[in-house]
Design a protein around this motif. Structure first.
Motif, PDB file in Angstrom:
ATOM      1  N   TRP A  72       3.831  -0.308   8.676  1.00  0.00           N
ATOM      2  CA  TRP A  72       3.594   0.996   8.056  1.00  0.00           C
ATOM      3  C   TRP A  72       4.751   1.937   8.379  1.00  0.00           C
ATOM      4  CZ3 TRP A  72      -0.109   2.582   4.718  1.00  0.00           C
ATOM      5  CH2 TRP A  72      -1.268   1.806   4.585  1.00  0.00           C
ATOM      6  N   GLY A  73       4.974   2.859   7.468  1.00  0.00           N
ATOM      7  CA  GLY A  73       5.943   3.924   7.701  1.00  0.00           C
ATOM      8  C   GLY A  73       5.392   5.243   7.192  1.00  0.00           C
ATOM      9  N   ILE A  74       5.785   6.349   7.843  1.00  0.00           N
ATOM     10  CA  ILE A  74       5.315   7.684   7.457  1.00  0.00           C
ATOM     11  C   ILE A  74       6.522   8.565   7.203  1.00  0.00           C
ATOM     12  CG2 ILE A  74       3.971   9.713   8.134  1.00  0.00           C
ATOM     13  CD1 ILE A  74       2.440   7.961  10.088  1.00  0.00           C
ATOM     14  N   GLY A  75       6.487   9.256   6.070  1.00  0.00           N
ATOM     15  CA  GLY A  75       7.548  10.204   5.748  1.00  0.00           C
ATOM     16  C   GLY A  75       6.972  11.538   5.324  1.00  0.00           C
ATOM     17  N   VAL A  76       7.595  12.625   5.767  1.00  0.00           N
ATOM     18  CA  VAL A  76       7.160  13.972   5.407  1.00  0.00           C
ATOM     19  C   VAL A  76       8.385  14.767   4.953  1.00  0.00           C
ATOM     20  CG1 VAL A  76       6.136  16.123   6.233  1.00  0.00           C
ATOM     21  CG2 VAL A  76       5.228  13.931   7.042  1.00  0.00           C
ATOM     22  N   ALA A  77       8.262  15.416   3.793  1.00  0.00           N
ATOM     23  CA  ALA A  77       9.359  16.223   3.265  1.00  0.00           C
ATOM     24  C   ALA A  77       8.795  17.226   2.276  1.00  0.00           C
ATOM     25  CB  ALA A  77      10.408  15.335   2.594  1.00  0.00           C
ATOM     26  N   GLU A  78       9.624  18.169   1.875  1.00  0.00           N
ATOM     27  CA  GLU A  78       9.175  19.170   0.901  1.00  0.00           C
ATOM     28  C   GLU A  78       8.977  18.548  -0.473  1.00  0.00           C
ATOM     29  OE1 GLU A  78      11.801  22.497   0.861  1.00  0.00           O
ATOM     30  OE2 GLU A  78      11.325  23.105   2.918  1.00  0.00           O
ATOM     31  N   ASP A  79       9.745  17.514  -0.780  1.00  0.00           N
ATOM     32  CA  ASP A  79       9.650  16.839  -2.081  1.00  0.00           C
ATOM     33  C   ASP A  79       8.996  15.473  -1.890  1.00  0.00           C
ATOM     34  OD1 ASP A  79      10.677  16.634  -5.024  1.00  0.00           O
ATOM     35  OD2 ASP A  79      11.290  14.756  -4.057  1.00  0.00           O
ATOM     36  N   VAL A  80       8.084  15.122  -2.807  1.00  0.00           N
ATOM     37  CA  VAL A  80       7.342  13.876  -2.653  1.00  0.00           C
ATOM     38  C   VAL A  80       8.249  12.656  -2.773  1.00  0.00           C
ATOM     39  CG1 VAL A  80       6.719  13.700  -5.111  1.00  0.00           C
ATOM     40  CG2 VAL A  80       5.251  12.651  -3.365  1.00  0.00           C
ATOM     41  N   ASN A 131       0.854  -1.195   0.000  1.00  0.00           N
ATOM     42  CA  ASN A 131       0.000   0.000   0.000  1.00  0.00           C
ATOM     43  C   ASN A 131       0.881   1.233   0.000  1.00  0.00           C
ATOM     44  OD1 ASN A 131      -1.761   2.236   0.967  1.00  0.00           O
ATOM     45  ND2 ASN A 131      -3.254   0.606   1.255  1.00  0.00           N
ATOM     46  N   TYR A 132       0.565   2.152  -0.875  1.00  0.00           N
ATOM     47  CA  TYR A 132       1.304   3.415  -0.917  1.00  0.00           C
ATOM     48  C   TYR A 132       0.301   4.550  -1.160  1.00  0.00           C
ATOM     49  CZ  TYR A 132       4.179   7.309  -2.417  1.00  0.00           C
ATOM     50  OH  TYR A 132       4.758   8.544  -2.522  1.00  0.00           O
ATOM     51  N   THR A 133       0.377   5.572  -0.326  1.00  0.00           N
ATOM     52  CA  THR A 133      -0.509   6.731  -0.444  1.00  0.00           C
ATOM     53  C   THR A 133       0.295   7.991  -0.191  1.00  0.00           C
ATOM     54  OG1 THR A 133      -2.335   5.410   0.451  1.00  0.00           O
ATOM     55  CG2 THR A 133      -2.669   7.794   0.335  1.00  0.00           C
ATOM     56  N   GLU A 134      -0.076   9.051  -0.867  1.00  0.00           N
ATOM     57  CA  GLU A 134       0.595  10.332  -0.632  1.00  0.00           C
ATOM     58  C   GLU A 134      -0.420  11.455  -0.773  1.00  0.00           C
ATOM     59  OE1 GLU A 134       2.278  11.574  -5.010  1.00  0.00           O
ATOM     60  OE2 GLU A 134       3.417  10.043  -3.908  1.00  0.00           O
ATOM     61  N   HIS A 135      -0.144  12.576  -0.128  1.00  0.00           N
ATOM     62  CA  HIS A 135      -0.981  13.768  -0.288  1.00  0.00           C
ATOM     63  C   HIS A 135      -0.168  14.997   0.107  1.00  0.00           C
ATOM     64  CE1 HIS A 135      -1.655  14.483   4.045  1.00  0.00           C
ATOM     65  NE2 HIS A 135      -1.795  13.166   4.174  1.00  0.00           N
ATOM     66  N   SER A 176       3.851  10.918   2.821  1.00  0.00           N
ATOM     67  CA  SER A 176       3.780   9.610   2.171  1.00  0.00           C
ATOM     68  C   SER A 176       3.585   8.523   3.216  1.00  0.00           C
ATOM     69  CB  SER A 176       5.050   9.328   1.375  1.00  0.00           C
ATOM     70  OG  SER A 176       5.207  10.258   0.325  1.00  0.00           O
ATOM     71  N   TYR A 177       2.798   7.506   2.828  1.00  0.00           N
ATOM     72  CA  TYR A 177       2.512   6.376   3.712  1.00  0.00           C
ATOM     73  C   TYR A 177       2.834   5.103   2.943  1.00  0.00           C
ATOM     74  CZ  TYR A 177      -0.365  10.177   5.555  1.00  0.00           C
ATOM     75  OH  TYR A 177      -0.808  11.386   6.007  1.00  0.00           O
ATOM     76  N   VAL A 178       3.677   4.264   3.496  1.00  0.00           N
ATOM     77  CA  VAL A 178       4.075   3.025   2.837  1.00  0.00           C
ATOM     78  C   VAL A 178       3.796   1.853   3.762  1.00  0.00           C
ATOM     79  CG1 VAL A 178       6.011   1.669   1.973  1.00  0.00           C
ATOM     80  CG2 VAL A 178       5.839   4.089   1.384  1.00  0.00           C
ATOM     81  N   ASN A 179       3.194   0.817   3.199  1.00  0.00           N
ATOM     82  CA  ASN A 179       2.979  -0.419   3.947  1.00  0.00           C
ATOM     83  C   ASN A 179       3.822  -1.501   3.292  1.00  0.00           C
ATOM     84  OD1 ASN A 179       0.643  -2.993   4.390  1.00  0.00           O
ATOM     85  ND2 ASN A 179       1.580  -1.895   6.082  1.00  0.00           N
TER      86      ASN A 179
END
Length: 604
Positions: free
Chosen positions: A572-580, A538-542, A554-557
């Motif tokens: 699950w993992g969560i990442g936040v950055a200026e670039d997707v 599973n991969y989701t971004e917004h 971004s959310y990665v399973n």
């Protein structure tokens, strides 16, 4: 064999139930037949009542009686300074009629009445209550002298029970007494040239109107009206109080409509309601009274008052507001109103009090939270698409909390009963992260476990901390493998090759992987590094934020097989950055480090 087992089970259940004591309802104090002691109220006979088809389309005249009826009901009455503060708050809320005291009762009440007279805006009417006795009426007029606008409020108990038990007075004697008091008030106020600077109004209450024969209530008010001689411009106020609620709200409405239809010169009369809450129906009775023709409402903020309280003006006013009718009272800072009321009355506002209670805009139930969250999500979606709809349509919330000065943070609160929507809402409001649905389901279980362990609801800060630690937000809690830099290049027409420099337990190491994009290439590289095949399930971004501060979330399973027993696992993992791309990489390392932290994957 099966039949014998069923028979044995039935016999066992029969023996078990014999040991359970039989409970029988006993009436220790209550009567099995209360009709022997209590008789139903006999309502007036209306053949063609109109109030059921009416609607409340405008605000009534409001009278706050917090400083008189409310104050006299307090175990510890307000100090003069508290009454002054309360008075100023009522004025700022928009009340144009305020019953301030019983000035003939004490010097304190007299002095406060003088304060109100001297500090009252010109468009606010000061009202004072007085018994139908000459020396008390004279003292009350003295207290109100010099006011721009003043109302003398006299009353006389008119119900059969009060007349017979308390006053030993006939109906005829009651009429005579009410007329005498009215004539005296008139003589000392509007007929006295010395009092011409004041616009004098008069209010008469047939006390216990709700328990008074309605024909007699009309008769005594007719006599009082004739003695006062009101005008259309300055009508007489007939307060028809449910001093004691004795019947259902519809009967009170019948009484109001009957009175309105039978009193003469209706255009010169203002009908006022003053409903106590003995049956818990004060708000309903007031609203039905307005439908039946009442023009004015007397009550208290949050319903303080003798015994079970007066009608709650906050509830009546905001009930109108949520039907699109301006109440002409300002409730936009509910917290400030509540703080003054609680401090001055020394009585807490119940947490479930309509509109003002601490918990009335809060949802703990999972299904409620999910519906509320979806309502807000649809509003945000429509707003993003440029769809203009000013209507408030949020499930379970008839009033926008912001209209009364509350924020949305308290709308959804999370405890062990809460579902996936509750925790997800808090994360969305606190961090701006819109968790994928599968992640919401998993996280709600994590939150419920924590709430069960603590035995209470979790605060928003606690929920965000649980999320960050459990999912290793941006690798802040587990960082066995740390990314230094990376580069992605094309390899053929559809393939990518990723080369990265990482630290593994503090030691630098180069890794390399291939795939059809940066994410699959990085997953391949990490799989080779740890000798464990990872896959993205599973991969989701917004986007996160707006304008120059926009970031990507971004959310990665990741799925993999546990080393110890080859069982399939996921993290699950969560990442936040200026670039997707960077946020995606961070999310992958977040999930991988989480797997290592759990002990399901080892580092060679």
């Amino acid at each position: 064999m099966v039949k014998q087992s069923i028979v044995a089970l039935a016999e066992h259940l029969t023996r078990s139930t014999r040991s359970i004591p039989a409970f029988k309802t006993t009436y220790k104090n209550m009567l099995k037949d209360p009709s022997k002691k209590y008789k139903p109220f006999i309502a007036p006979h209306l053949t063609e009542r109109k109030w059921p088809n009416n609607r409340i389309t405008k605000a009534p005249r409001w009278l706050s009686t917090d400083l008189r009826d409310g104050n006299q009901s307090l175990p510890d009455p307000m100090s003069v300074d508290q009454k002054k503060e309360y008075f100023q708050k009522l004025v700022s809320m928009g009340f144009k009629e305020i019953e301030v005291a019983f000035p003939s009762a004490s010097q304190t009440d007299f002095d406060f009445t003088r304060y109100a007279v001297e500090n009252c805006p010109d468009d606010v009417t000061i009202q004072a209550l007085v018994q139908s006795r000459e020396h008390l009426i004279k003292r009350t007029v003295e207290a109100l002298s010099g006011a721009k606008r003043a109302t003398i409020h006299t009353y006389l108990a008119t119900s059969d029970m009060f007349r017979e038990i308390v006053f030993n007075m006939s109906q005829e004697e009651a009429i005579v007494k009410a007329v005498e008091a009215t004539k005296l008030v008139r003589k000392l106020t509007k007929d006295d040239p010395k009092q011409s600077a004041t616009r004098w109004s008069y209010e008469f209450s047939p006390e216990c109107f709700s328990d008074t024969p309605t024909d007699f209530a009309v008769a005594i008010c007719e006599a009082v009206k004739n003695a006062w001689e009101p005008t259309v411009e300055n009508p007489i106020i007939f307060n028809l109080p449910a001093t004691i609620e004795v019947a259902t709200p519809n009967i009170y409405a019948d009484q109001i409509e009957y009175f309105s239809n039978h009193i003469t010169e209706r255009e010169k009369i203002c009908i006022s309601t003053h409903v106590h809450n003995d049956r818990g129906c004060a708000v309903a009775a007031t609203e039905l009274g307005l439908l039946a023709g009442a023009d004015r409402v007397e009550g208290c903020i949050f319903g303080n008052g003798e015994r079970t309280g007066n009608v709650d003006i906050v509830t009546v006013g905001l009930n109108m507001y949520t039907q699109g009718v301006p109440p002409n009272l300002d409730f936009s800072d509910m917290n400030a109103i509540k703080e003054i009321v609680e401090r001055c009355n020394k009585i807490p506002v119940p947490q479930r009090a309509p509109y003002g209670g601490d918990l009335v805009v809060s949802a703990f139930s999972g299904s409620h939270q999910d519906a509320i969250k979806k309502g807000f999500a649809l509003r945000e979606k429509n707003k993003a698409q440029g769809i203009k709809d000013e209507r408030w349509r949020i499930p379970y919330l008839p009033l926008d909390p912001k209209d009364i000065g509350r924020d949305y943070e308290a709308v959804i609160r999370v405890n062990s009963q809460s579902g996936k929507g509750g925790a997800a809402w808090v994360i969305l409001r606190s961090l701006g992260l819109d968790l994928p649905r599968p992640m919401q389901i998993e996280f709600s279980n994590v939150v419920q476990t924590n709430a069960d362990k603590l035995g209470r609801e979790l605060k928003a800060e606690e929920i965000t901390n649980v999320l960050k630690e459990h999912y290793n937000y941006n690798n802040e809690f587990a960082n066995t493998i740390e990314l230094i830099d990376y580069d992605v290049q094309k390899f053929g027409t559809e393939r990518r090759i990723l080369k990265a420099n990482v630290k593994v337990n503090g030691k630098e190491q180069n890794i390399e992987g291939t795939g059809n994009g940066p994410i699959s290439s990085l997953v391949d590289a990490v799989s080779k590094l740890l000798n464990c095949r990872f896959a993205v399930s599973n991969y989701t971004e917004h986007s996160l934020g707006s304008g120059s501060t926009t970031q990507a979330a971004s959310y990665v399973n990741l799925t993999y097989k546990r080393e110890s027993d080859n069982e399939k696992c996921y993290k699950w993992g969560i990442g936040v950055a200026e670039d997707v791309s960077d946020s995606s990489v961070r999310a992958i390392f977040s999930a991988v480090n989480n797997a290592i932290r759990s002990g399901e994957v080892s580092v060679n």
